[in-house]
Design a protein around this motif. Structure first.
Motif, PDB file in Angstrom:
ATOM      1  N   GLY A 530      84.354  73.499 124.363  1.00  0.00           N
ATOM      2  CA  GLY A 530      85.561  73.016 123.707  1.00  0.00           C
ATOM      3  C   GLY A 530      85.789  71.538 123.934  1.00  0.00           C
ATOM      4  O   GLY A 530      85.127  70.888 124.746  1.00  0.00           O
ATOM      5  N   THR A 531      86.752  71.061 123.230  1.00  0.00           N
ATOM      6  CA  THR A 531      87.082  69.646 123.278  1.00  0.00           C
ATOM      7  C   THR A 531      87.499  69.192 124.684  1.00  0.00           C
ATOM      8  O   THR A 531      87.134  68.110 125.127  1.00  0.00           O
ATOM      9  CB  THR A 531      88.233  69.389 122.281  1.00  0.00           C
ATOM     10  OG1 THR A 531      87.752  69.747 120.992  1.00  0.00           O
ATOM     11  CG2 THR A 531      88.675  67.953 122.280  1.00  0.00           C
ATOM     12  N   HIS A 532      88.280  70.042 125.370  1.00  0.00           N
ATOM     13  CA  HIS A 532      88.750  69.629 126.699  1.00  0.00           C
ATOM     14  C   HIS A 532      87.603  69.321 127.650  1.00  0.00           C
ATOM     15  O   HIS A 532      87.642  68.380 128.422  1.00  0.00           O
ATOM     16  CB  HIS A 532      89.632  70.723 127.320  1.00  0.00           C
ATOM     17  CG  HIS A 532      91.004  70.774 126.719  1.00  0.00           C
ATOM     18  ND1 HIS A 532      92.119  71.091 127.431  1.00  0.00           N
ATOM     19  CD2 HIS A 532      91.427  70.516 125.456  1.00  0.00           C
ATOM     20  CE1 HIS A 532      93.182  71.046 126.641  1.00  0.00           C
ATOM     21  NE2 HIS A 532      92.778  70.709 125.428  1.00  0.00           N
ATOM     22  N   LYS A 533      86.586  70.162 127.585  1.00  0.00           N
ATOM     23  CA  LYS A 533      85.444  69.986 128.490  1.00  0.00           C
ATOM     24  C   LYS A 533      84.720  68.674 128.186  1.00  0.00           C
ATOM     25  O   LYS A 533      84.348  67.936 129.099  1.00  0.00           O
ATOM     26  CB  LYS A 533      84.507  71.195 128.331  1.00  0.00           C
ATOM     27  CG  LYS A 533      83.235  71.122 129.129  1.00  0.00           C
ATOM     28  CD  LYS A 533      83.467  71.563 130.566  1.00  0.00           C
ATOM     29  CE  LYS A 533      82.165  71.779 131.304  1.00  0.00           C
ATOM     30  NZ  LYS A 533      81.587  70.554 131.813  1.00  0.00           N
ATOM     31  N   VAL A 534      84.515  68.397 126.891  1.00  0.00           N
ATOM     32  CA  VAL A 534      83.829  67.151 126.528  1.00  0.00           C
ATOM     33  C   VAL A 534      84.674  65.957 126.975  1.00  0.00           C
ATOM     34  O   VAL A 534      84.158  64.976 127.518  1.00  0.00           O
ATOM     35  CB  VAL A 534      83.569  67.081 124.998  1.00  0.00           C
ATOM     36  CG1 VAL A 534      82.778  65.835 124.644  1.00  0.00           C
ATOM     37  CG2 VAL A 534      82.837  68.313 124.512  1.00  0.00           C
ATOM     38  N   CYS A 535      85.990  66.076 126.770  1.00  0.00           N
ATOM     39  CA  CYS A 535      86.890  64.977 127.160  1.00  0.00           C
ATOM     40  C   CYS A 535      86.799  64.727 128.664  1.00  0.00           C
ATOM     41  O   CYS A 535      86.781  63.581 129.116  1.00  0.00           O
ATOM     42  CB  CYS A 535      88.335  65.320 126.798  1.00  0.00           C
ATOM     43  SG  CYS A 535      88.662  65.122 125.043  1.00  0.00           S
ATOM     44  N   LEU A 536      86.744  65.810 129.434  1.00  0.00           N
ATOM     45  CA  LEU A 536      86.693  65.656 130.888  1.00  0.00           C
ATOM     46  C   LEU A 536      85.334  65.089 131.323  1.00  0.00           C
ATOM     47  O   LEU A 536      85.271  64.174 132.143  1.00  0.00           O
ATOM     48  CB  LEU A 536      86.927  67.015 131.557  1.00  0.00           C
ATOM     49  CG  LEU A 536      86.995  66.968 133.077  1.00  0.00           C
ATOM     50  CD1 LEU A 536      88.216  66.184 133.529  1.00  0.00           C
ATOM     51  CD2 LEU A 536      87.046  68.377 133.667  1.00  0.00           C
ATOM     52  N   ASP A 537      84.275  65.634 130.744  1.00  0.00           N
ATOM     53  CA  ASP A 537      82.947  65.124 131.098  1.00  0.00           C
ATOM     54  C   ASP A 537      82.847  63.634 130.793  1.00  0.00           C
ATOM     55  O   ASP A 537      82.229  62.874 131.543  1.00  0.00           O
ATOM     56  CB  ASP A 537      81.855  65.889 130.335  1.00  0.00           C
ATOM     57  CG  ASP A 537      81.647  67.282 130.916  1.00  0.00           C
ATOM     58  OD1 ASP A 537      82.126  67.535 132.038  1.00  0.00           O
ATOM     59  OD2 ASP A 537      81.022  68.120 130.240  1.00  0.00           O
ATOM     60  N   ALA A 538      83.450  63.233 129.680  1.00  0.00           N
ATOM     61  CA  ALA A 538      83.392  61.814 129.303  1.00  0.00           C
ATOM     62  C   ALA A 538      84.149  60.969 130.339  1.00  0.00           C
ATOM     63  O   ALA A 538      83.697  59.881 130.711  1.00  0.00           O
ATOM     64  CB  ALA A 538      83.983  61.622 127.907  1.00  0.00           C
ATOM     65  N   ILE A 539      85.279  61.486 130.827  1.00  0.00           N
ATOM     66  CA  ILE A 539      86.026  60.737 131.866  1.00  0.00           C
ATOM     67  C   ILE A 539      85.177  60.649 133.141  1.00  0.00           C
ATOM     68  O   ILE A 539      85.050  59.582 133.752  1.00  0.00           O
ATOM     69  CB  ILE A 539      87.386  61.406 132.164  1.00  0.00           C
ATOM     70  CG1 ILE A 539      88.295  61.300 130.952  1.00  0.00           C
ATOM     71  CG2 ILE A 539      88.055  60.760 133.381  1.00  0.00           C
ATOM     72  CD1 ILE A 539      89.621  62.032 131.091  1.00  0.00           C
ATOM     73  N   PHE A 540      84.587  61.775 133.538  1.00  0.00           N
ATOM     74  CA  PHE A 540      83.749  61.780 134.756  1.00  0.00           C
ATOM     75  C   PHE A 540      82.624  60.753 134.636  1.00  0.00           C
ATOM     76  O   PHE A 540      82.325  60.015 135.563  1.00  0.00           O
ATOM     77  CB  PHE A 540      83.154  63.172 134.995  1.00  0.00           C
ATOM     78  CG  PHE A 540      84.150  64.191 135.528  1.00  0.00           C
ATOM     79  CD1 PHE A 540      85.405  63.807 135.972  1.00  0.00           C
ATOM     80  CD2 PHE A 540      83.824  65.536 135.598  1.00  0.00           C
ATOM     81  CE1 PHE A 540      86.320  64.731 136.466  1.00  0.00           C
ATOM     82  CE2 PHE A 540      84.730  66.469 136.094  1.00  0.00           C
ATOM     83  CZ  PHE A 540      85.981  66.065 136.527  1.00  0.00           C
ATOM     84  N   GLU A 541      82.016  60.724 133.453  1.00  0.00           N
ATOM     85  CA  GLU A 541      80.907  59.787 133.228  1.00  0.00           C
ATOM     86  C   GLU A 541      81.412  58.343 133.355  1.00  0.00           C
ATOM     87  O   GLU A 541      80.779  57.508 134.007  1.00  0.00           O
ATOM     88  CB  GLU A 541      80.357  60.043 131.815  1.00  0.00           C
ATOM     89  CG  GLU A 541      79.173  59.192 131.408  1.00  0.00           C
ATOM     90  CD  GLU A 541      77.911  59.538 132.161  1.00  0.00           C
ATOM     91  OE1 GLU A 541      77.667  60.738 132.383  1.00  0.00           O
ATOM     92  OE2 GLU A 541      77.185  58.597 132.544  1.00  0.00           O
TER      93      GLU A 541
END
Ligand code: F6R
Length: 644
Positions: A530-541
């Motif tokens: 989902g979108t939330h996971k991609v958003c979080l992964d992008a922040i972590f990156e």
């Protein structure tokens, strides 16, 4: 969790996650738990590749049973990578897919035919004649014979060497819904309501989800020489527990796999969360008592016995598998006080830190007294739904708060809403070609049509101004509201791209500009695609990229949960209580997101509106704290710190 194993050799139990627990008497199917679905998928793909290579050396075909859905996507990605980068050939591979919706055209982007080609077949050297997918177009009167022929074709190919499975929340494998027989073969089946609800986002509404499917039977699947079932995310945790630990029952068809002697269930941490060995390892065997485990166990004991922590006795500990912990600490008295204080210290009405206070036992630092804060919100509304009370306090307590909406959220605005805005604009006398184009596009739109760019823009704009209304209501200056419109989201469909450098740069630039002392982000670690996971992964990156900057040493990251789940009490490191008035204020802020009220597009199987879910959730956290023996608040918002 660390894992140092492969999933091969499943008849023997080889699995030892985290070096702590062993499989227990509770478990009836061999299973392995990985840190995340990506790591797990790579290992599964490796096993498939090894099988293909072994068969090649023997000059034999390799017969694979394949699944669709979100679970196998990363396995297919890895197989495609191996083909492209390592020359893995699929020329000896014959595939049989588990199922297909019925009726369903091959060209339909929701068809499993389309899915398999998009994710795998179009990118490898498999011979087209070796691909078998149940045909969603066979005339209804021919289905019976068609299914017999499908079975015969599998047998003629030598049977399935390997079957890849996902699992539905109903416990279905393939589309063998509850009630399916142990010996069932390929047939047509009526889909369970829960399965249709789960598929509804992709079909843009449950009314568009087919009611039937053609599926391989349980018998067909059980005949495979090797079975690997993938389970990712918190939504699967319940059904995974029932499958692995429950009795065999047609109510959960996956439990039939307990009778197959070469099956491995491959899980990420979230999907394994309800297994006895993970949830309450002290019940399953002796364990090493880390601080986290201790907290988890004592909260569990208090909730199980419905006794506040300070009233737990030595006997309570001894009778519930926690005698080892008790003996390490001497007495329940000491353990209870220590844990009570620990939880007490998570509570603060000062999420940005309390100025001039001793902060040694507080979740946040006192200094600097005025912090710069970025609240990242995956969609334009997660900020107020998930942490509206904390957001309000941060602003009131004088911190420099910035809201960053990561995506436009345009896909979740209904066509009717968009048309309403377009027609109002036109009726108001704005004579612009774009408005006419938008109105025509919406009026003539058919199912599965992507929105044209202008319609997407209108939908995104509707969400933008709803957000501004909410942030203004919480007294945030407009200049502190940032619409990042991350490109990964802008596919115009429910399926999103992975993030790229462009997305990361947008996030990094904002962090670098503001140099925050606090970052809040949606920690929906469970959501597999989902979108939330991609958003979080992008922040972590982005955090990894920025880590070496001096201002980052002073930056703390707090994770809130999205609209769907809440942290468990043992996870919570900061609990921000809310008064009844603040609960109302938060509700009003959520109400500004009108396009997401009432009949929302992506409701899931929870019919409560977002504001009701948020209130239920915050009230429940407060109740749980109260039942543990802590103060009785109206509501609590919960956060867990992320150390990068
Ligand atoms: C797909 C299939 C289904 C899915 C299951 C899980 O071919 O047969 O059993 O594996 O519904 O779906 P996801 O992976 O999307 O959660």
């Amino acid at each position: 969790m660390n894992t140092q194993f492969t999933i091969a050799n499943p008849q023997r139990i080889v699995h030892q996650p985290a070096g702590q627990f062993e499989e227990t008497r509770f478990e009836k199917i061999h299973n392995v738990i990985f840190n995340n679905s990506k790591e797990a998928s790579v290992i599964v793909a490796q096993e498939i590749a090894n099988l293909i290579l072994t068969k090649q050396q023997e000059n034999k075909p390799c017969v694979l049973g394949l699944a669709t859905g979100s679970s196998p996507i990363k396995v297919y990605e890895e197989l495609v990578r191996m083909h492209k980068e390592e020359g893995l050939s699929f020329s000896n591979v014959i595939t049989f897919n588990l199922d297909e919706y019925y009726p369903m055209d091959k060209e339909n982007i929701q068809s499993y035919f389309y899915f398999m080609h998009e994710h795998l077949f179009n990118h490898i050297d498999i011979l087209p004649e070796n691909i078998n997918i149940p045909d969603g177009t066979v005339p209804i009167e021919d289905i019976y014979q068609y299914c017999i022929d499908y079975e015969m074709k599998i047998k003629a190919a030598g049977g399935l060497d390997f079957q890849l499975l996902g699992i539905g929340r109903t416990g279905h494998i393939g589309f063998n819904e509850p009630g399916s027989h142990f010996n069932s073969s390929t047939r047509s089946i009526t889909l369970d309501h829960v399965t249709r609800v789960d598929a509804s986002p992709a079909f843009l509404g449950i009314d568009n989800v087919p009611k039937r499917a053609i599926t391989m039977g349980i018998g067909t699947i059980r005949n495979a020489k090797r079975i690997v079932l993938l389970g990712w995310g918190i939504n699967k945790a319940s059904v995974i527990k029932k499958t692995i630990e429950g009795e065999i029952t047609s109510d959960i068809p996956a439990t039939y796999l307990q009778r197959h002697n070469n099956t491995t269930i491959v899980l990420d941490e979230e999907a394994s969360d309800k297994l006895t060995r993970v949830k309450t390892p002290w019940v399953a065997s002796s364990c090493v008592w880390s601080e986290n485990l201790k907290k988890k166990a004592i909260i569990w004991l208090s909730e199980k016995l419905k006794k506040p922590i300070l009233k737990l006795t030595d006997k309570d500990y001894n009778n519930n598998g926690m005698s080892g912990l008790l003996s390490e600490h001497g007495s329940a008295y000491h353990l209870n006080i220590e844990m009570f204080n620990n939880i007490q210290h998570t509570i603060t009405g000062w999420p940005g830190g309390k100025p001039n206070a001793d902060d040694t036992k507080r979740p946040e630092r006192a200094n600097p007294a005025k912090k710069r804060v970025i609240i990242f919100s995956p969609h334009p509304d997660d900020d107020v739904i998930s942490m509206g009370g904390t957001f309000d306090r941060l602003v009131e307590q004088g911190h420099e708060v910035h809201i960053a909406y990561q995506t436009s959220g345009n896909i979740a605005v209904s066509d009717q809403d968009a048309l309403k805005f377009a027609e109002v604009t036109k009726a108001f006398g704005v004579n612009d070609n774009t408005i006419d184009k938008v109105i025509t596009a919406l009026q003539t739109k058919k199912m599965n049509d992507k929105d044209i760019v202008e319609v997407r823009k209108l939908k995104g704009t509707i969400r933008k101004y709803e957000s501004m209304a909410a942030t203004r209501y919480l007294n945030l200056p407009d200049s502190n509201v940032h619409f990042l419109n991350l490109p990964f989201y802008e596919t115009g469909t429910v399926k999103k791209d992975n993030y790229t450098k462009v997305d990361i740069d947008i996030i990094s630039n904002l962090i670098d500009k503001i140099k925050p002392h606090q970052i809040y982000a949606a920690g929906d670690l469970a959501d597999p695609h989902g979108t939330h996971k991609v958003c979080l992964d992008a922040i972590f990156e982005s955090l990894r990229e920025l880590k070496s900057n001096s201002y980052m040493k002073d930056c703390w990251v707090w994770l809130y949960r999205g609209a769907w789940h809440e942290w468990e009490p043992h996870d919570i490191e900061m609990a921000v209580p809310m008064s009844p008035d603040q609960v109302l204020k938060k509700r009003n802020a959520i109400f500004f997101h009108q396009s997401q009220k009432d009949r929302v597009m992506f409701q899931g199987d929870d019919s409560r509106e977002f504001w009701v879910r948020a209130e239920d959730r915050n009230r429940l956290t407060a109740e749980r704290y109260n039942n543990l023996g802590l103060a009785n608040y109206a509501a609590i918002e919960a956060f867990k710190r992320y150390h990068f």
